[in-house]
Write an enzyme that holds these catalytic residues in place. Structure first.
Site, PDB file in Angstrom:
ATOM      1  N   TYR A   1     -26.635  12.681 -19.186  1.00 32.11           N
ATOM      2  CA  TYR A   1     -26.059  13.681 -18.277  1.00 32.11           C
ATOM      3  C   TYR A   1     -24.944  13.079 -17.413  1.00 32.11           C
ATOM      4  O   TYR A   1     -24.024  13.760 -16.980  1.00 32.11           O
ATOM      5  CB  TYR A   1     -27.166  14.315 -17.424  1.00 32.11           C
TER       6      TYR A   1
ATOM      7  N   LYS B   1     -23.099  17.629 -10.264  1.00 35.42           N
ATOM      8  CA  LYS B   1     -24.111  18.619  -9.834  1.00 35.42           C
ATOM      9  C   LYS B   1     -24.685  18.244  -8.461  1.00 35.42           C
ATOM     10  O   LYS B   1     -25.018  19.126  -7.672  1.00 35.42           O
ATOM     11  CB  LYS B   1     -25.245  18.734 -10.861  1.00 35.42           C
TER      12      LYS B   1
HETATM   13  P1  NAP Z   1     -21.726  27.967 -21.387  1.00 38.90           P
HETATM   14  O1  NAP Z   1     -22.169  29.226 -22.008  1.00 38.90           O
HETATM   15  O2  NAP Z   1     -20.916  27.027 -22.231  1.00 38.90           O
HETATM   16  O3  NAP Z   1     -20.962  28.294 -20.028  1.00 38.90           O
HETATM   17  C1  NAP Z   1     -20.131  27.364 -19.360  1.00 38.90           C
HETATM   18  C2  NAP Z   1     -18.937  28.134 -18.873  1.00 38.90           C
HETATM   19  O4  NAP Z   1     -18.081  27.307 -18.065  1.00 38.90           O
HETATM   20  C3  NAP Z   1     -18.085  28.665 -20.018  1.00 38.90           C
HETATM   21  O5  NAP Z   1     -17.869  30.049 -19.854  1.00 38.90           O
HETATM   22  C4  NAP Z   1     -16.789  27.881 -19.843  1.00 38.90           C
HETATM   23  O6  NAP Z   1     -15.645  28.568 -20.285  1.00 38.90           O
HETATM   24  C5  NAP Z   1     -16.765  27.736 -18.330  1.00 38.90           C
HETATM   25  N1  NAP Z   1     -15.696  26.819 -17.927  1.00 38.90           N
HETATM   26  C6  NAP Z   1     -15.531  25.514 -18.224  1.00 38.90           C
HETATM   27  N2  NAP Z   1     -14.379  25.058 -17.697  1.00 38.90           N
HETATM   28  C7  NAP Z   1     -13.801  26.112 -17.046  1.00 38.90           C
HETATM   29  C8  NAP Z   1     -12.606  26.297 -16.305  1.00 38.90           C
HETATM   30  N3  NAP Z   1     -11.727  25.289 -16.097  1.00 38.90           N
HETATM   31  N4  NAP Z   1     -12.330  27.517 -15.783  1.00 38.90           N
HETATM   32  C9  NAP Z   1     -13.168  28.550 -15.975  1.00 38.90           C
HETATM   33  N5  NAP Z   1     -14.323  28.450 -16.683  1.00 38.90           N
HETATM   34  C10 NAP Z   1     -14.634  27.247 -17.209  1.00 38.90           C
HETATM   35  O7  NAP Z   1     -22.981  27.094 -20.901  1.00 38.90           O
HETATM   36  P2  NAP Z   1     -24.184  27.395 -19.886  1.00 38.90           P
HETATM   37  O8  NAP Z   1     -25.261  26.472 -20.300  1.00 38.90           O
HETATM   38  O9  NAP Z   1     -24.424  28.847 -19.787  1.00 38.90           O
HETATM   39  O10 NAP Z   1     -23.600  26.834 -18.519  1.00 38.90           O
HETATM   40  C11 NAP Z   1     -23.500  27.597 -17.342  1.00 38.90           C
HETATM   41  C12 NAP Z   1     -23.883  26.774 -16.129  1.00 38.90           C
HETATM   42  O11 NAP Z   1     -25.277  26.503 -16.202  1.00 38.90           O
HETATM   43  C13 NAP Z   1     -23.183  25.436 -16.029  1.00 38.90           C
HETATM   44  O12 NAP Z   1     -22.903  25.163 -14.672  1.00 38.90           O
HETATM   45  C14 NAP Z   1     -24.234  24.477 -16.541  1.00 38.90           C
HETATM   46  O13 NAP Z   1     -24.064  23.167 -16.060  1.00 38.90           O
HETATM   47  C15 NAP Z   1     -25.475  25.125 -15.954  1.00 38.90           C
HETATM   48  N6  NAP Z   1     -26.759  24.703 -16.529  1.00 38.90           N
HETATM   49  C16 NAP Z   1     -26.961  24.757 -17.881  1.00 38.90           C
HETATM   50  C17 NAP Z   1     -28.182  24.358 -18.402  1.00 38.90           C
HETATM   51  C18 NAP Z   1     -28.442  24.389 -19.889  1.00 38.90           C
HETATM   52  O14 NAP Z   1     -29.356  23.699 -20.340  1.00 38.90           O
HETATM   53  N7  NAP Z   1     -27.711  25.162 -20.663  1.00 38.90           N
HETATM   54  C19 NAP Z   1     -29.205  23.902 -17.541  1.00 38.90           C
HETATM   55  C20 NAP Z   1     -28.968  23.879 -16.170  1.00 38.90           C
HETATM   56  C21 NAP Z   1     -27.730  24.275 -15.678  1.00 38.90           C
HETATM   57  P3  NAP Z   1     -14.895  27.995 -21.604  1.00 38.90           P
HETATM   58  O15 NAP Z   1     -15.844  28.186 -22.738  1.00 38.90           O
HETATM   59  O16 NAP Z   1     -13.673  28.820 -21.636  1.00 38.90           O
HETATM   60  O17 NAP Z   1     -14.600  26.547 -21.345  1.00 38.90           O
END
Ligand code: NAP
Length: 257
Positions: free
Chosen positions: A158, A165
């Site tokens: 990570y 984070k």
């Molecule tokens: P996800 O579907 O890939 O979503 C991440 C989003 O961030 C995408 O829509 C991406 O857009 C956007 N992003 C990245 N760079 C950007 C920028 N410069 N401007 C605007 N948007 C941007 O993945 P997710 O897992 O749902 O992640 C959402 C949140 O949950 C994140 O903060 C992640 O760290 C957190 N989280 C995830 C998990 C897990 O296991 N999945 C666990 C805990 C927390 P693009 O595709 O256009 O880059």
């Protein structure tokens, strides 16, 4: 009071829908079914093709491009909010990014550029969006961002995301302190691992996932709907006494010995 009583007609932005597996999409579906009015963002034409049909499914009222690194894009987004809604009741920030190479080697080797980029997109963007959102909010409004256990523990693979984070979670506390006197609440949801586009970029994610299934009190991972339900609760007046907190939706992984 039910979710629907609490959220019906509330206007809010949801940033971070990349596809139907995104955590942001889980939150959007819960908010939409509670009658909230939603605005969505995407990055560029490729993403528009994926995000627009989803946003239209839940009658998204604002669907626009926004790269959070570009202050002009953020300005344009809030101009749309002003023109269309004239105010805002909630904000969902579900965005993170780190260069894949920084998630593959040791944290020790993180370069300045990768460090700053991860912090800019994954942490500073929340402060920037919160500042703009708060200008349009009145008492009772609420903001939520997404975090992960890697903010407080050194989780394998990570790396710089964990450090970003930690900065994001600290921002939640400082923003909550700044906005508390205006009765605007700021919280984070720390979700257990979920198979999304971003999660696939973390090396060893499937090992992390099977460890959760083995160790979490509930003996399983969590769904985007479960994360969405908690986010919706925090965004609603049902959570009017909660601010500056990180709420764990991890099936009881963190608390196990
Ligand atoms: P996800 O579907 O890939 O979503 C991440 C989003 O961030 C995408 O829509 C991406 O857009 C956007 N992003 C990245 N760079 C950007 C920028 N410069 N401007 C605007 N948007 C941007 O993945 P997710 O897992 O749902 O992640 C959402 C949140 O949950 C994140 O903060 C992640 O760290 C957190 N989280 C995830 C998990 C897990 O296991 N999945 C666990 C805990 C927390 P693009 O595709 O256009 O880059």
């Amino acid at each position: 009071m039910t979710f629907s009583d609490a959220l019906s007609g509330k206007r809010g932005l949801i940033l971070g829908v990349a596809n139907d597996r995104s955590i942001a999409w889980g939150i959007a579906q819960v908010m939409a079914s509670a009658g909230a009015r939603l605005g969505f963002t995407y990055q560029g034409d490729r993403l528009e093709r994926r995000v627009r049909p989803l946003a239209e499914k839940v009658e998204g009222e604002i669907i626009t491009s926004c790269d959070v690194c570009d202050e002009k894009d953020v300005e344009k987004l809030f101009q749309k909010v002003d023109d269309q809604w004239g105010g805002l009741d909630f904000l969902v920030h579900s965005i993170a990014f780190a260069d894949k190479k920084d998630l593959e080697k040791e944290y020790l080797d993180t370069g300045r550029e990768g460090f700053l980029k991860a912090h800019d997109i994954s942490s500073y963007s929340f402060t920037l969006l919160a500042r703009e959102a708060a200008k349009r909010m009145t008492a009772g409004s609420s903001m939520v961002t997404m975090s992960y256990l890697g903010a407080e523990r050194a989780m394998k693979g990570y790396n710089v995301m964990g450090v970003a984070k930690a900065s994001l979670e600290a921002s939640v506390r400082y923003l909550a302190a700044d906005l508390g006197p205006r009765d605007i609440r700021v919280n984070a949801v720390s979700a257990g691992p979920i198979q999304t586009l971003s999660a696939r970029g973390i090396s060893g994610f499937s090992e992390i996932f099977s460890e959760v299934e083995g160790r979490a009190a509930l003996g399983r991972g969590v769904t985007t709907e479960e994360v969405g339900n908690t986010a919706a609760f925090l965004l609603s007046p049902l959570a009017s006494g909660i601010t500056g907190e990180v709420i764990y939706v991890d099936g009881g992984f963190r608390m196990m010995g």
